[in-house]
Design a protein around this motif. Sequence first.
Motif, PDB file in Angstrom:
ATOM      1  N   VAL A  10      16.556 -25.242 -11.531  1.00  0.00           N
ATOM      2  CA  VAL A  10      17.443 -24.091 -11.420  1.00  0.00           C
ATOM      3  C   VAL A  10      16.688 -22.969 -10.723  1.00  0.00           C
ATOM      4  N   ALA A  11      17.298 -22.391  -9.685  1.00  0.00           N
ATOM      5  CA  ALA A  11      16.661 -21.331  -8.905  1.00  0.00           C
ATOM      6  C   ALA A  11      17.539 -20.091  -8.881  1.00  0.00           C
ATOM      7  N   LEU A  12      16.915 -18.946  -8.965  1.00  0.00           N
ATOM      8  CA  LEU A  12      17.600 -17.659  -8.832  1.00  0.00           C
ATOM      9  C   LEU A  12      17.095 -16.973  -7.577  1.00  0.00           C
ATOM     10  N   VAL A  13      18.016 -16.498  -6.756  1.00  0.00           N
ATOM     11  CA  VAL A  13      17.665 -15.737  -5.553  1.00  0.00           C
ATOM     12  C   VAL A  13      18.423 -14.420  -5.587  1.00  0.00           C
ATOM     13  N   THR A  14      17.708 -13.305  -5.549  1.00  0.00           N
ATOM     14  CA  THR A  14      18.365 -12.001  -5.453  1.00  0.00           C
ATOM     15  C   THR A  14      18.345 -11.546  -3.999  1.00  0.00           C
ATOM     16  N   GLY A  15      19.223 -10.609  -3.683  1.00  0.00           N
ATOM     17  CA  GLY A  15      19.371 -10.218  -2.282  1.00  0.00           C
ATOM     18  C   GLY A  15      19.889 -11.375  -1.459  1.00  0.00           C
ATOM     19  N   ALA A  89      12.315 -18.310  -9.332  1.00  0.00           N
ATOM     20  CA  ALA A  89      12.988 -17.038  -9.062  1.00  0.00           C
ATOM     21  C   ALA A  89      12.426 -16.433  -7.784  1.00  0.00           C
ATOM     22  N   PHE A  90      13.301 -16.025  -6.909  1.00  0.00           N
ATOM     23  CA  PHE A  90      12.917 -15.346  -5.673  1.00  0.00           C
ATOM     24  C   PHE A  90      13.496 -13.939  -5.738  1.00  0.00           C
ATOM     25  N   THR A 135      10.730 -23.844 -20.696  1.00  0.00           N
ATOM     26  CA  THR A 135      10.386 -25.161 -20.164  1.00  0.00           C
ATOM     27  C   THR A 135       8.892 -25.314 -19.915  1.00  0.00           C
ATOM     28  N   GLY A 136       8.137 -24.257 -20.179  1.00  0.00           N
ATOM     29  CA  GLY A 136       6.683 -24.352 -20.114  1.00  0.00           C
ATOM     30  C   GLY A 136       6.071 -24.205 -18.747  1.00  0.00           C
ATOM     31  N   ALA A 137       6.861 -23.834 -17.749  1.00  0.00           N
ATOM     32  CA  ALA A 137       6.314 -23.663 -16.395  1.00  0.00           C
ATOM     33  C   ALA A 137       7.358 -22.980 -15.522  1.00  0.00           C
ATOM     34  N   GLY A 138       6.923 -22.555 -14.338  1.00  0.00           N
ATOM     35  CA  GLY A 138       7.858 -21.946 -13.403  1.00  0.00           C
ATOM     36  C   GLY A 138       7.131 -21.311 -12.238  1.00  0.00           C
ATOM     37  N   ALA A 139       7.899 -20.781 -11.323  1.00  0.00           N
ATOM     38  CA  ALA A 139       7.330 -20.109 -10.152  1.00  0.00           C
ATOM     39  C   ALA A 139       8.203 -18.920  -9.781  1.00  0.00           C
ATOM     40  N   ILE A 140       7.556 -17.809  -9.503  1.00  0.00           N
ATOM     41  CA  ILE A 140       8.249 -16.592  -9.079  1.00  0.00           C
ATOM     42  C   ILE A 140       7.651 -16.135  -7.757  1.00  0.00           C
ATOM     43  N   VAL A 141       8.517 -15.762  -6.833  1.00  0.00           N
ATOM     44  CA  VAL A 141       8.076 -15.197  -5.556  1.00  0.00           C
ATOM     45  C   VAL A 141       8.772 -13.858  -5.376  1.00  0.00           C
ATOM     46  N   ASN A 142       8.016 -12.838  -5.063  1.00  0.00           N
ATOM     47  CA  ASN A 142       8.541 -11.498  -4.834  1.00  0.00           C
ATOM     48  C   ASN A 142       8.378 -11.129  -3.370  1.00  0.00           C
ATOM     49  N   THR A 143       9.411 -10.570  -2.787  1.00  0.00           N
ATOM     50  CA  THR A 143       9.323 -10.169  -1.385  1.00  0.00           C
ATOM     51  C   THR A 143       8.690  -8.791  -1.267  1.00  0.00           C
ATOM     52  N   ALA A 144       7.498  -8.738  -0.712  1.00  0.00           N
ATOM     53  CA  ALA A 144       6.828  -7.482  -0.391  1.00  0.00           C
ATOM     54  C   ALA A 144       7.043  -7.243   1.112  1.00  0.00           C
TER      55      ALA A 144
END
Length: 209
Positions: A10-15, A89-90, A135-144
Amino acid sequence: MNLNDFQGRVALVTGAASGIGREAARGFAQRGALVYAADFNKAGVNETRDLIMELGGRAAAVCADESDEADVAALLARIGREAGRLDVAFNNAGITGQAHRVEDYPTSDFDQVVRVNLRSVFLGMKQELPLMRRTGAGAIVNTASVTALTGPGGMSAYAASKHGVHGLTRVAAMENAVHQIRINALAPGWTHTHVWHRPAPRTRASPSW
């Protein structure tokens, strides 16, 4: 490359109504993820969802103000309720703001840029991290932005907000490594998106540089 490597994720993208956010949402969906596409722009985010579904992907569109804590909390509560997990999450929502010298920059516009570009990333991670830990893991990317590193004239609010994203990302990454959650920031250079073809002091749109 395994083009289904996000199957079951499952992925979340804002913007996600346009530009970088829309393309990221499409990319996750094409590789098998269920995508929650969020944006302040209801028509744009619905169009992103429709484009994904036309390609055979799975997506939900959510109209939300990513800089409002209640909206962000409701968004993540919905993901938890419907999907039961969040793997990626992005945090990409952003605006450019106006271009002025520091001494001429309108304070209200400066506050708005920081609110949308930096506060939204803080609120996003604040709500995303607890769900990822299920779920014990994940990845987040933030746009700078590379603007935070180069400091082009006239862009004080944008550069300051994106510099803040770099710092916030570093802290969150250090705090959450023990939870197997990777957190990184992207610093794009100039990217051709619709936001550069019209004034955008109050428009949520995918960051372009």
